[in-house]
Motif scaffolding. Sequence first.
Motif, mmCIF file in Angstrom:
data_model
loop_
_atom_site.group_PDB
_atom_site.id
_atom_site.type_symbol
_atom_site.label_atom_id
_atom_site.label_comp_id
_atom_site.label_asym_id
_atom_site.label_seq_id
_atom_site.Cartn_x
_atom_site.Cartn_y
_atom_site.Cartn_z
ATOM 1 N N LEU A 18 0.832 -1.112 0.000
ATOM 2 C CA LEU A 18 0.122 -0.118 -0.077
ATOM 3 C C LEU A 18 0.715 1.323 0.117
ATOM 4 N N ALA A 19 2.135 1.216 0.832
ATOM 5 C CA ALA A 19 2.846 2.322 0.683
ATOM 6 C C ALA A 19 3.507 2.524 -0.473
ATOM 7 N N LYS A 20 3.952 1.565 -1.269
ATOM 8 C CA LYS A 20 4.341 1.737 -2.635
ATOM 9 C C LYS A 20 3.439 2.307 -3.695
ATOM 10 N N VAL A 21 2.210 1.798 -3.404
ATOM 11 C CA VAL A 21 1.037 2.324 -4.467
ATOM 12 C C VAL A 21 0.848 3.910 -4.041
ATOM 13 N N LYS A 22 0.814 4.129 -2.826
ATOM 14 C CA LYS A 22 0.502 5.518 -2.568
ATOM 15 C C LYS A 22 1.845 6.305 -3.210
ATOM 16 N N GLU A 23 2.834 5.966 -2.796
ATOM 17 C CA GLU A 23 4.035 6.626 -3.303
ATOM 18 C C GLU A 23 4.139 6.610 -4.706
ATOM 19 N N SER A 24 3.616 5.791 -5.603
ATOM 20 C CA SER A 24 3.641 6.045 -7.073
ATOM 21 C C SER A 24 2.409 6.966 -7.426
ATOM 22 N N GLN A 25 1.273 6.878 -6.604
ATOM 23 C CA GLN A 25 0.077 7.626 -7.172
ATOM 24 C C GLN A 25 0.518 9.021 -6.743
ATOM 25 N N ILE A 26 1.421 9.430 -5.791
ATOM 26 C CA ILE A 26 2.035 10.670 -5.405
ATOM 27 C C ILE A 26 2.665 11.064 -6.752
ATOM 28 N N TRP A 27 3.613 10.669 -7.266
ATOM 29 C CA TRP A 27 4.405 10.827 -8.392
ATOM 30 C C TRP A 27 3.613 11.262 -9.484
ATOM 31 N N VAL A 128 -6.542 18.540 -3.051
ATOM 32 C CA VAL A 128 -5.579 18.219 -4.503
ATOM 33 C C VAL A 128 -5.929 19.261 -5.320
ATOM 34 N N GLY A 129 -7.029 19.313 -5.860
ATOM 35 C CA GLY A 129 -7.456 20.221 -6.912
ATOM 36 C C GLY A 129 -6.929 21.856 -6.371
ATOM 37 N N ASN A 130 -7.651 22.033 -5.399
ATOM 38 C CA ASN A 130 -7.510 23.458 -4.796
ATOM 39 C C ASN A 130 -6.236 23.977 -4.656
ATOM 40 N N TRP A 131 -5.103 22.984 -4.219
ATOM 41 C CA TRP A 131 -3.785 23.422 -3.824
ATOM 42 C C TRP A 131 -3.150 23.248 -5.491
ATOM 43 N N PHE A 132 -3.605 22.369 -6.337
ATOM 44 C CA PHE A 132 -3.079 22.757 -7.719
ATOM 45 C C PHE A 132 -3.404 24.151 -8.197
ATOM 46 N N TYR A 133 -4.730 24.392 -8.133
ATOM 47 C CA TYR A 133 -5.066 25.881 -8.547
ATOM 48 C C TYR A 133 -4.466 26.899 -8.023
ATOM 49 N N LEU A 134 -4.375 26.810 -6.747
ATOM 50 C CA LEU A 134 -3.278 27.958 -5.961
ATOM 51 C C LEU A 134 -1.843 27.827 -6.393
ATOM 52 N N GLY A 198 8.660 25.243 -4.986
ATOM 53 C CA GLY A 198 8.130 24.205 -5.529
ATOM 54 C C GLY A 198 8.612 22.737 -4.990
ATOM 55 N N VAL A 199 9.665 22.854 -4.474
ATOM 56 C CA VAL A 199 10.558 21.695 -4.107
ATOM 57 C C VAL A 199 10.043 21.260 -2.490
ATOM 58 N N PHE A 200 10.074 22.497 -1.937
ATOM 59 C CA PHE A 200 9.767 22.275 -0.328
ATOM 60 C C PHE A 200 8.437 21.446 -0.136
ATOM 61 N N PRO A 201 7.153 21.591 -0.628
ATOM 62 C CA PRO A 201 6.282 20.758 -0.441
ATOM 63 C C PRO A 201 6.462 19.359 -0.727
ATOM 64 N N LEU A 202 7.249 19.016 -1.645
ATOM 65 C CA LEU A 202 7.527 17.588 -1.849
ATOM 66 C C LEU A 202 8.319 16.866 -0.846
ATOM 67 N N GLN A 203 8.500 17.495 0.156
ATOM 68 C CA GLN A 203 9.009 16.771 1.558
ATOM 69 C C GLN A 203 7.866 15.968 2.047
ATOM 70 N N PHE A 212 0.515 20.976 -5.547
ATOM 71 C CA PHE A 212 0.910 22.290 -5.496
ATOM 72 C C PHE A 212 2.419 22.579 -5.949
ATOM 73 N N GLY A 213 3.124 21.457 -5.534
ATOM 74 C CA GLY A 213 4.429 21.772 -6.183
ATOM 75 C C GLY A 213 5.002 21.600 -7.385
ATOM 76 N N GLY A 214 4.086 20.566 -8.009
ATOM 77 C CA GLY A 214 4.018 20.285 -9.611
ATOM 78 C C GLY A 214 3.705 21.700 -10.129
ATOM 79 N N ALA A 215 2.721 22.223 -9.652
ATOM 80 C CA ALA A 215 2.209 23.499 -10.321
ATOM 81 C C ALA A 215 2.944 24.409 -10.349
#
Length: 233
Positions: A18-27, A128-134, A198-203, A212-215
């Motif tokens: 499950l951890a691996k699946v979540k990690e891949s989904q994050i990417w 997810v969507g609202n932080w992407f928009y911001l 952008g990189v800081f949120p990826l921690q 958010f970081g990707g946007a």
Amino acid sequence: MTTTQPIQSTSRLMQTVLAKVKESQIWLVFLASVFLVCVPVFFQAPLVRQWPELTLVLTLGWLGISWTLLKQPTTWVWGDLLLGFSWSWLTGAIYWGWLRWEPLLHLPVEALGVPFAVWCLYRGWGKVGNWFYLGSLFGTAVTDGYFYITGLIPSWRQLMHVEPALALPIFQNALQIVSTPWGISWAVGFALFLFGVGVFPLQSKEQHWWAFGGAVLSTILVDSLFLIAACLA
């Protein structure tokens, strides 16, 4: 070996999977965010110049797809992300369709969805969507700030009043401004600023921070592509 040991081993295995699946989904959320920031720039922008009404109506299509995906437990995150993209698409359609001749209106129009996004985040919904928009809006604000500081706003106005075939002299003039020590120093400074934000949120391991970081990081990509295009022109 007790009977509980196989159960514990299975439980640990499931947790690892499950951890691996979540990690891949994050990417995947990160990559999807980068892609969705690029879509309005390279697809919506030329579309809205020709068919602004159609571009505006397409917002309903994005919202419909988003709502459908949100109702399924396996696809809700993509529906959430697409909802945030719908705000970027809507505000982009309004500005580039009817108001693109005035740069001062760009950021206020693009920010029309902020009250809705803040309200949703306050209620803990659609992170997810609202932080992407911001994140996308934040990148837009930084890019606009660079235009103001380096004096590129007149070039912006000129580009909006000529046909693409006649834009070459304007691009060349803008490139001369960007190539000055003033333009280069601010470009490097803003790029480093965007990279840090952008990189800081990826921690974090939370999907909405990766959206958010990707946007934010994709702003560097888009601006770099525009600079390359101007140089080639």
